[in-house]
Design an enzyme around this catalytic site. Structure first.
Site, PDB file in Angstrom:
ATOM      1  N   ARG A  88       0.842  -1.181   0.000  1.00 27.96           N
ATOM      2  CA  ARG A  88       0.000   0.000   0.000  1.00 27.96           C
ATOM      3  C   ARG A  88       0.879   1.234   0.000  1.00 27.96           C
ATOM      4  NH1 ARG A  88      -4.007   2.321   4.722  1.00 27.96           N
ATOM      5  NH2 ARG A  88      -2.062   3.381   5.334  1.00 27.96           N
ATOM      6  N   TYR A 106      -3.121  11.555   7.315  1.00 27.12           N
ATOM      7  CA  TYR A 106      -3.216  10.135   7.651  1.00 27.12           C
ATOM      8  C   TYR A 106      -2.127   9.310   6.987  1.00 27.12           C
ATOM      9  CZ  TYR A 106      -4.574   5.366   6.852  1.00 27.12           C
ATOM     10  OH  TYR A 106      -4.545   4.007   6.752  1.00 27.12           O
ATOM     11  N   ASP A 143      -5.249   3.959  -0.116  1.00 26.61           N
ATOM     12  CA  ASP A 143      -6.409   4.133   0.748  1.00 26.61           C
ATOM     13  C   ASP A 143      -6.887   5.580   0.710  1.00 26.61           C
ATOM     14  OD1 ASP A 143      -7.035   3.002   4.187  1.00 26.61           O
ATOM     15  OD2 ASP A 143      -8.311   4.035   2.731  1.00 26.61           O
ATOM     16  N   HIS A 169      -9.398   6.618   2.335  1.00 23.97           N
ATOM     17  CA  HIS A 169      -9.809   6.859   3.725  1.00 23.97           C
ATOM     18  C   HIS A 169     -11.038   7.746   3.847  1.00 23.97           C
ATOM     19  CE1 HIS A 169      -8.571   6.602   8.053  1.00 23.97           C
ATOM     20  NE2 HIS A 169      -8.006   5.514   7.584  1.00 23.97           N
ATOM     21  N   GLU A 204      -9.018   2.085  -2.047  1.00 20.47           N
ATOM     22  CA  GLU A 204      -9.810   1.727  -0.855  1.00 20.47           C
ATOM     23  C   GLU A 204     -10.552   2.928  -0.289  1.00 20.47           C
ATOM     24  OE1 GLU A 204      -7.299   0.115   2.128  1.00 20.47           O
ATOM     25  OE2 GLU A 204      -8.727   0.481   3.744  1.00 20.47           O
ATOM     26  N   GLU A 239     -14.109  -1.454   5.917  1.00 20.38           N
ATOM     27  CA  GLU A 239     -13.441  -1.687   7.212  1.00 20.38           C
ATOM     28  C   GLU A 239     -14.244  -1.110   8.375  1.00 20.38           C
ATOM     29  OE1 GLU A 239      -9.715   0.366   6.298  1.00 20.38           O
ATOM     30  OE2 GLU A 239     -10.143   1.688   7.978  1.00 20.38           O
ATOM     31  N   ARG A 277     -13.796  -5.329   2.702  1.00 22.89           N
ATOM     32  CA  ARG A 277     -12.735  -4.914   3.641  1.00 22.89           C
ATOM     33  C   ARG A 277     -13.099  -5.202   5.101  1.00 22.89           C
ATOM     34  NH1 ARG A 277      -8.073  -4.113   4.271  1.00 22.89           N
ATOM     35  NH2 ARG A 277      -7.855  -2.008   5.088  1.00 22.89           N
ATOM     36  N   GLU A 312      -4.524  -7.681   4.598  1.00 21.37           N
ATOM     37  CA  GLU A 312      -3.716  -6.580   5.135  1.00 21.37           C
ATOM     38  C   GLU A 312      -2.929  -7.074   6.339  1.00 21.37           C
ATOM     39  OE1 GLU A 312      -6.004  -3.266   6.477  1.00 21.37           O
ATOM     40  OE2 GLU A 312      -4.265  -1.978   6.725  1.00 21.37           O
ATOM     41  N   TRP A 338     -11.750  11.827   8.396  1.00 20.51           N
ATOM     42  CA  TRP A 338     -10.290  11.630   8.575  1.00 20.51           C
ATOM     43  C   TRP A 338      -9.810  10.414   7.828  1.00 20.51           C
ATOM     44  CZ3 TRP A 338      -7.878   7.471  11.264  1.00 20.51           C
ATOM     45  CH2 TRP A 338      -6.490   7.628  11.373  1.00 20.51           C
TER      46      TRP A 338
END
Ligand code: CS2
Ligand code: MG
Length: 412
Positions: free
Chosen positions: A147, A159, A220, A222, A246, A272, A293, A349, A412
């Protein structure tokens, strides 16, 4: 067999973890991960005050019935706190059943469908040279998929960048390994989506030029983009052939992914922060994503994780289970067992836990030549050293939040 005790163990070696340890009248024990980053104590109370009293005296063999009882008898359904608590019970009961059978959990799920689980690690850098070093570092560790996260010009703290250590005080964990900074209040970070959208394609152009076209690269988003911004990024990254993009946009509104899907063939991974199959229903049924995820911990455990992957298999959607350092070694092992058994495995992951964490949680899983394997110990293959855990009491820690230049709070 009866459950005689269920202890909630809170420990903070490299970060806070919440672990449920169930003990039976035959002396067998099972572990479940109940860690919810930044809200750990809510799950501790849900377990200690509302779940443990219901478990004592029950039959640990009745995994499905226990799951359904805890899900339906609470009346109030879903959400990360409830599903992390139910997940911990579920993982612990599968751990016990494996120990009774003398088999690793993956054998109880149908046996191995592959020899190992392709893993990906987190490379990052505030600058391209730092990022390139991090990619090489992960390749040297054996990772075959990586990643990529970087800084964004004009933004100070964002992040996922390892070099941004936590608070100035000594001993702060690497930021990318522990974004939840220890302290009384969450840390504010800054964000600018337009600057990010201008910058990221240049990063992947540079990474492909440096490392070639074959290396599977992941990124990602995010949850920070609108659907059309996510579509723009997905389209701009197509020349760089990502393994996945992602959390490209917040997915409470699953229909938003229809718009993204219309504009880009970059594979998408989401989930996630999801807690039940319902969160995935349209995304899977309409093939709006390519990877699930979910994490065993926040999704209610092994039982629903297997179920959602069997549903996903009907639509050629594969697994990409969430495995950051705030999923404990118990939660990580649980999803490795599921990943080894299902046919529609995608990737796992794997952010490696810290030394102190590995002393608290004795693990039998292995990471070799880029592949993970849960091991063949009966159950999940993780044991908790309660004495070692007792050395590290809980510490208040919150995940950061974002504000835009005008002060508007942002994902975030
Ligand atoms: C990240 C997570 O690993 C990932 O994909 O989204 O590290 C996430 O930031 C943390 O789990 C939050 O606690
Ligand atoms: Mg993520």
């Amino acid at each position: 067999m009866k459950i005689t005790a269920a202890d909630v163990v809170v420990t903070s070696p490299n970060r806070n973890f919440v672990t449920l340890k169930i003990t039976t009248d035959e002396g067998l024990t099972g572990l479940g991960d109940a860690t919810l980053n930044g809200r750990e104590l809510a799950v501790v109370s849900y377990l200690r005050d509302h779940v443990v009293p219901l478990l004592i005296g029950s039959d640990p063999h009745r995994i499905e019935d226990t799951w359904q009882f805890l899900y339906r008898s609470a009346y109030w359904r879903r959400g990360p706190v409830t599903m992390a608590a139910i997940g911990a019970v579920d993982m612990a009961l599968w751990d016990i059943k494996g120990k009774v059978a003398g088999l690793p959990v993956y054998q109880l799920l149908g046996g191995a469908s592959r020899s190992g689980l392709m893993a990906y690690g987190h490379a990052s850098g505030a600058s391209l040279p730092e990022l390139f070093d991090s990619v090489r570092e992960h390749q040297a560790l054996g990772y075959r998929s990586i990643r990529v996260q970087t800084g964004v010009p004009g933004l100070n703290r964002i992040y996922g960048i390892a070099s941004q250590s936590g608070p100035a005080d000594a001993g702060a964990e690497r930021y990318d390994h522990e974004p939840a900074q220890r302290g009384a209040l969450p840390a504010e970070e800054d964000w600018d989506t337009r600057a990010y959208l201008r910058h990221i394609p240049t990063v992947f152009e540079a990474v492909r030029n440096e490392f070639g076209p074959e290396l599977p690269l992941l990124h990602d988003g995010h949850h920070r983009m609108t659907p059309i911004q996510a579509a723009k990024l997905g389209k701009s990254l197509e020349p760089y052939d990502l393994f996945w993009l992602e959390d490209c946009t917040p997915a409470e509104n699953q229909e938003a992914l229809r718009l993204v899907r219309q504009h880009t063939t970059t594979p998408l991974a989401i989930g996630e922060i999801f807690n039940t199959v319902w969160d995935f229903q349209s995304l899977i049924k309409e093939q709006l994503i390519d990877y699930v995820r979910a994490a065993s911990t926040h999704f209610g455990g092994i039982t629903p994780l297997r179920k959602v992957m069997d549903y996903a298999a009907q639509y050629q959607v594969r697994s990409g289970f969430h495995g950051p350092t705030d999923i404990s070694p118990v939660g990580l092992a649980a999803q490795m067992h599921v990943g080894l058994a299902i046919h529609n495995f995608g990737i796992q992951e794997y952010m490696q836990h810290g030394t102190k964490t590995n002393e608290v949680f004795r693990q039998s899983f292995t990471f070799e030549d880029g592949y993970l394997h849960p091991g063949d110990q009966p159950g999940l293959g993780v044991e908790l050293d309660v004495d070692e855990a007792g050395k590290y009491p809980y510490e208040t820690a919150y995940l950061p939040y974002n504000r835009l230049a005008d002060g508007t709070v942002h994902d975030w």
